[in-house]
Each structure stands twice: as C-alpha cells, then as structure tokens.
Scaffold this motif. Structure first.
Motif, PDB file in Angstrom:
ATOM      1  N   THR A 132       0.834  -1.206   0.000  1.00 23.54           N
ATOM      2  CA  THR A 132       0.000   0.000   0.000  1.00 23.54           C
ATOM      3  C   THR A 132       0.869   1.256   0.000  1.00 23.54           C
ATOM      4  N   LEU A 175       0.993   4.111  -2.875  1.00 21.99           N
ATOM      5  CA  LEU A 175       0.815   5.532  -2.586  1.00 21.99           C
ATOM      6  C   LEU A 175       1.949   6.368  -3.160  1.00 21.99           C
ATOM      7  N   ARG A 184       1.483   6.516  -6.929  1.00 16.20           N
ATOM      8  CA  ARG A 184       0.361   7.410  -7.243  1.00 16.20           C
ATOM      9  C   ARG A 184       0.765   8.876  -7.047  1.00 16.20           C
ATOM     10  N   HIS A 221       1.007  11.944  -9.859  1.00 20.86           N
ATOM     11  CA  HIS A 221       0.318  13.227  -9.749  1.00 20.86           C
ATOM     12  C   HIS A 221       1.273  14.391  -9.472  1.00 20.86           C
ATOM     13  N   THR A 254       4.251  12.009  -1.195  1.00 21.77           N
ATOM     14  CA  THR A 254       3.362  10.974  -0.669  1.00 21.77           C
ATOM     15  C   THR A 254       2.407  11.580   0.351  1.00 21.77           C
ATOM     16  N   GLU A 256      -0.251  13.500  -1.395  1.00 17.73           N
ATOM     17  CA  GLU A 256      -1.175  12.569  -2.051  1.00 17.73           C
ATOM     18  C   GLU A 256      -2.170  12.001  -1.045  1.00 17.73           C
ATOM     19  N   ILE A 257      -1.691  11.645   0.128  1.00 18.83           N
ATOM     20  CA  ILE A 257      -2.573  11.117   1.171  1.00 18.83           C
ATOM     21  C   ILE A 257      -3.590  12.187   1.579  1.00 18.83           C
ATOM     22  N   ALA A 287      -4.735  14.594  -0.293  1.00 19.62           N
ATOM     23  CA  ALA A 287      -5.685  14.719  -1.408  1.00 19.62           C
ATOM     24  C   ALA A 287      -6.700  13.573  -1.392  1.00 19.62           C
ATOM     25  N   ILE A 288      -6.235  12.368  -1.116  1.00 16.26           N
ATOM     26  CA  ILE A 288      -7.123  11.205  -1.054  1.00 16.26           C
ATOM     27  C   ILE A 288      -8.136  11.375   0.078  1.00 16.26           C
ATOM     28  N   LEU A 289      -7.647  11.772   1.248  1.00 13.55           N
ATOM     29  CA  LEU A 289      -8.544  11.962   2.388  1.00 13.55           C
ATOM     30  C   LEU A 289      -9.552  13.082   2.139  1.00 13.55           C
ATOM     31  N   ALA A 347     -10.721  14.130  -0.730  1.00 10.74           N
ATOM     32  CA  ALA A 347     -11.707  13.665  -1.706  1.00 10.74           C
ATOM     33  C   ALA A 347     -12.696  12.685  -1.075  1.00 10.74           C
ATOM     34  N   ALA A 348     -12.228  11.909  -0.109  1.00 13.78           N
ATOM     35  CA  ALA A 348     -13.089  10.915   0.526  1.00 13.78           C
ATOM     36  C   ALA A 348     -14.115  11.547   1.456  1.00 13.78           C
TER      37      ALA A 348
END
Length: 83
Positions: free
Chosen positions: A13, A17, A20, A24, A28, A31-32, A34-36, A38-39
């Motif tokens: 994982t 990350l 990914r 982008h 890292t 990115e985390i 951005a993921i959070l 968006a979620a």
C-alpha cells in the motif's frame, strides 16, 4: 494543524501511494491529504441551498411565493409566551 499517524500500513500500500503521488507530481504526504480530502468532502456532494432550490422547483413555487418567503425572513418572529 492536526497530524495523523497511520500504523500497520502494508509495504504494498505504501509503495502504491508513492507511485500514485509521483504520477500526480506531489509528495506521498500531499497525495494522502488529497485522497482523504476527496473521501470526506466529495465535490459532487449535495449542498443544503441547492437541495432547497430543487425542492422549490419541484413544488412549482411562483415568484410571489418566493417573495412571501423572503419577506417573512425580514419580519422578526413574536416570542412565545407560556402563561
């Protein structure tokens, strides 16, 4: 600003990350974030004002109905008495 620590993240994982994030063009950690973001705050969420406008359209409110509602907001409410 609050900080979050994520324990027991698998190597696979973490590697995904990093890949990914590189894809982008960000770190890292970014990115985390951005993921959070968006979620928990999706861009397609329904906002209360938009929902109320849609309800008004479905109810076929006329201009005079809207004006009445707007006028009502300007008039202070009478306080309740319990005597």
């Amino acid at each position: 600003m609050p900080a979050v620590t994520i324990r027991n993240l698998s190597d696979e994982t973490h590697r995904a990350l990093r890949v990914r994030a590189t894809h982008h063009g960000r770190s890292t950690e970014a990115e985390i974030r951005a993921i959070l973001e968006a979620a928990v705050r999706p861009s397609q969420r329904v906002k209360l004002g938009t929902l109320l406008v849609d309800i008004g359209r479905q109810a076929d409110l006329s201009e005079s109905d809207v004006e009445s509602l707007q006028q009502r907001e300007k008039v202070p409410a009478e306080p309740m008495t319990f005597e």
